[in-house]
Design a protein around this motif. Structure first.
Motif, PDB file in Angstrom:
ATOM      1  N   MET A   1       0.758  -1.071   0.102  1.00 35.19           N
ATOM      2  CA  MET A   1       0.081  -0.174  -0.075  1.00 35.19           C
ATOM      3  C   MET A   1       0.647   1.306   0.041  1.00 35.19           C
ATOM      4  O   MET A   1       2.006   1.465   0.657  1.00 35.19           O
ATOM      5  CB  MET A   1      -0.942   0.149   1.159  1.00 35.19           C
ATOM      6  N   THR A   2       0.592   2.316  -0.767  1.00 40.15           N
ATOM      7  CA  THR A   2       1.368   3.478  -1.045  1.00 40.15           C
ATOM      8  C   THR A   2       1.136   4.173   0.552  1.00 40.15           C
ATOM      9  O   THR A   2      -0.133   4.606   0.926  1.00 40.15           O
ATOM     10  CB  THR A   2       0.912   4.250  -2.222  1.00 40.15           C
ATOM     11  N   ASP A   3       2.255   4.947   0.891  1.00 43.50           N
ATOM     12  CA  ASP A   3       2.046   5.693   2.155  1.00 43.50           C
ATOM     13  C   ASP A   3       1.537   6.964   1.555  1.00 43.50           C
ATOM     14  O   ASP A   3       1.590   7.331   0.459  1.00 43.50           O
ATOM     15  CB  ASP A   3       3.503   5.887   2.605  1.00 43.50           C
ATOM     16  N   VAL A   4       0.500   7.536   2.713  1.00 45.43           N
ATOM     17  CA  VAL A   4      -0.029   8.638   2.563  1.00 45.43           C
ATOM     18  C   VAL A   4       0.260   9.598   3.724  1.00 45.43           C
ATOM     19  O   VAL A   4       0.672   9.255   4.698  1.00 45.43           O
ATOM     20  CB  VAL A   4      -1.511   8.666   2.523  1.00 45.43           C
ATOM     21  N   LEU A   5       0.457  11.240   3.401  1.00 43.97           N
ATOM     22  CA  LEU A   5       1.064  11.899   4.476  1.00 43.97           C
ATOM     23  C   LEU A   5       0.084  11.778   5.806  1.00 43.97           C
ATOM     24  O   LEU A   5       0.784  11.894   6.833  1.00 43.97           O
ATOM     25  CB  LEU A   5       0.656  13.409   3.986  1.00 43.97           C
TER      26      LEU A   5
ATOM     27  N   ALA B   1      -0.737   9.204   7.135  1.00 45.62           N
ATOM     28  CA  ALA B   1      -0.410   8.272   8.123  1.00 45.62           C
ATOM     29  C   ALA B   1       0.975   8.161   8.688  1.00 45.62           C
ATOM     30  O   ALA B   1       1.430   7.724   9.428  1.00 45.62           O
ATOM     31  CB  ALA B   1      -0.088   6.877   7.095  1.00 45.62           C
ATOM     32  N   LEU B   2       1.660   9.514   8.005  1.00 40.95           N
ATOM     33  CA  LEU B   2       3.123   9.872   8.835  1.00 40.95           C
ATOM     34  C   LEU B   2       3.030  10.764   9.664  1.00 40.95           C
ATOM     35  O   LEU B   2       3.586  10.690  10.825  1.00 40.95           O
ATOM     36  CB  LEU B   2       3.828  10.264   7.523  1.00 40.95           C
ATOM     37  N   GLY B   3       1.998  11.772   9.744  1.00 41.36           N
ATOM     38  CA  GLY B   3       2.125  12.882  10.788  1.00 41.36           C
ATOM     39  C   GLY B   3       3.003  13.836  10.306  1.00 41.36           C
ATOM     40  O   GLY B   3       4.086  13.603   9.868  1.00 41.36           O
ATOM     41  N   GLU B   4       2.686  15.265  11.086  1.00 39.46           N
ATOM     42  CA  GLU B   4       3.620  16.183  10.881  1.00 39.46           C
ATOM     43  C   GLU B   4       5.097  15.972  11.173  1.00 39.46           C
ATOM     44  O   GLU B   4       6.029  16.377  10.481  1.00 39.46           O
ATOM     45  CB  GLU B   4       3.232  17.435  11.566  1.00 39.46           C
ATOM     46  N   ARG B   5       5.581  15.379  12.385  1.00 41.85           N
ATOM     47  CA  ARG B   5       6.931  15.165  12.573  1.00 41.85           C
ATOM     48  C   ARG B   5       7.563  14.286  11.822  1.00 41.85           C
ATOM     49  O   ARG B   5       8.800  14.568  11.438  1.00 41.85           O
ATOM     50  CB  ARG B   5       6.883  14.726  14.187  1.00 41.85           C
ATOM     51  N   ARG B   6       6.976  13.111  11.401  1.00 38.56           N
ATOM     52  CA  ARG B   6       7.563  12.319  10.508  1.00 38.56           C
ATOM     53  C   ARG B   6       7.857  12.853   9.161  1.00 38.56           C
ATOM     54  O   ARG B   6       8.859  12.468   8.495  1.00 38.56           O
ATOM     55  CB  ARG B   6       6.943  10.922  10.554  1.00 38.56           C
ATOM     56  N   ILE B   7       6.895  13.684   8.613  1.00 39.21           N
ATOM     57  CA  ILE B   7       6.915  14.344   7.468  1.00 39.21           C
ATOM     58  C   ILE B   7       8.167  15.232   7.409  1.00 39.21           C
ATOM     59  O   ILE B   7       9.049  15.107   6.561  1.00 39.21           O
ATOM     60  CB  ILE B   7       5.760  15.059   7.080  1.00 39.21           C
ATOM     61  N   ILE B   8       8.552  15.929   8.680  1.00 46.54           N
ATOM     62  CA  ILE B   8       9.739  16.943   8.552  1.00 46.54           C
ATOM     63  C   ILE B   8      10.881  16.019   8.704  1.00 46.54           C
ATOM     64  O   ILE B   8      11.860  16.401   7.985  1.00 46.54           O
ATOM     65  CB  ILE B   8       9.477  17.775  10.124  1.00 46.54           C
TER      66      ILE B   8
END
Length: 296
Positions: free
Chosen positions: A1-5, A7-14
């Protein structure tokens, strides 16, 4: 499954997506503001949108409060950097059917908050849009580097500069009919017109009494976690020893709520700093001069 934003949350995106691209470009990557070395100091820049404020959800429909919050959100980031404000740029996207009076009240809120902090709107963008979408960019100046989140050390004390527990006390007291919907009620101060802690932030940075500092826009608990992560330390809190803003503990008893629960969430717009024990008295002195509450 392709990750979506989501599922990551702000801190992991950063940390996982943005840091590898941008961390080498600026000092203090991930802090509240970008700190850009320039001439004999640092240009401090931040940008944030403003969601519908809690004031609207508890019955205060005046756009003034959204304008005030827009200014506070961005000036609070400058406060964490200890930066002297140079100006604010606003981006206001509004429906064509917006009443002129409502537009003026939005501007009144922005301007009054800015004036209170020694800042001013110096430009921006105005555009028609299907829904209200407002954001701002605040620009400031530091003659020395801002403190940032990464300097906390073992043995430091945690201090909160600004109200503690006041926001959720006011919200719950109003929703439970324990206070009137009076804009002047002291328990509604941070619900309606929260202050960015600019004066004390500038003083704390100038005298270098803190080892790390963060703008508490996400709430006390997430802010402490971000300092701990950036500084690679463990922060231990003892809620039984906390002090609170006037009226919080009394209303917490009436609501049958632990006052610590009222303090851990977002809304009070403090600065959270870690302070070496030998500088705690200095930090309290600077807060008193700035007429700012300080809680340990």
């Amino acid at each position: 499954m392709t990750d979506v934003l989501g599922a990551l949350g702000e801190r992991r995106i950063i940390s996982e997506l943005l840091a590898s691209r941008y961390a080498s470009h600026v000092e203090h990557f991930g802090d509240d503001c970008a700190a850009i070395p320039h001439a004999d100091g640092y240009l401090i820049v931040t940008t944030d949108p403003c969601p519908p404020p809690m004031a609207m959800q508890v019955g205060f429909s005046d756009p003034f409060y959204r304008g005030w919050l827009l200014a506070t959100i961005n000036l609070s980031d400058l406060a964490a950097a200890g930066a002297r404000p140079l100006g604010v740029l606003t981006s206001l996207q509004l429906p064509a059917a917006t009443a002129v009076r409502d537009f003026e009240r939005l501007l009144d809120g922005i301007d009054q908050c800015c004036r209170r902090q020694g800042a001013a709107v110096v430009g921006g963008n105005l555009k028609e849009a299907p829904t209200v979408d407002v954001s701002a960019t605040a620009i400031g100046w530091c003659d020395i580097a801002p403190i940032g989140r990464a300097g906390a050390r073992d043995g430091d004390r945690v201090l909160a500069f600004g109200p503690l527990g006041l926001f959720w006390t006011g919200v719950l007291a109003l929703r439970n009919g324990l206070i009137s919907a009076d804009p002047a009620h002291p328990l509604l101060r941070t619900v309606l017109c929260p202050d960015p802690q600019l004066s004390v932030g500038i003083a704390l940075r100038r005298e270098s009494v803190l080892s790390a500092v963060i703008d508490c826009s996400d709430g006390l608990w997430p802010s402490l976690a971000q300092i701990a992560d950036a500084s690679r330390v463990r922060i231990v809190v003892e809620p039984d020893a906390w002090t609170y803003s006037p009226g919080v503990e009394e209303m917490a008893r009436t609501l049958d709520v632990d006052p610590a629960r009222l303090a851990l969430g977002w809304g009070d717009w403090q600065l959270i700093g870690t302070c070496p024990p030998e500088h705690v008295d200095d930090a309290r002195r600077l807060a008193a001069v700035a007429e700012c509450e300080v809680h340990q």
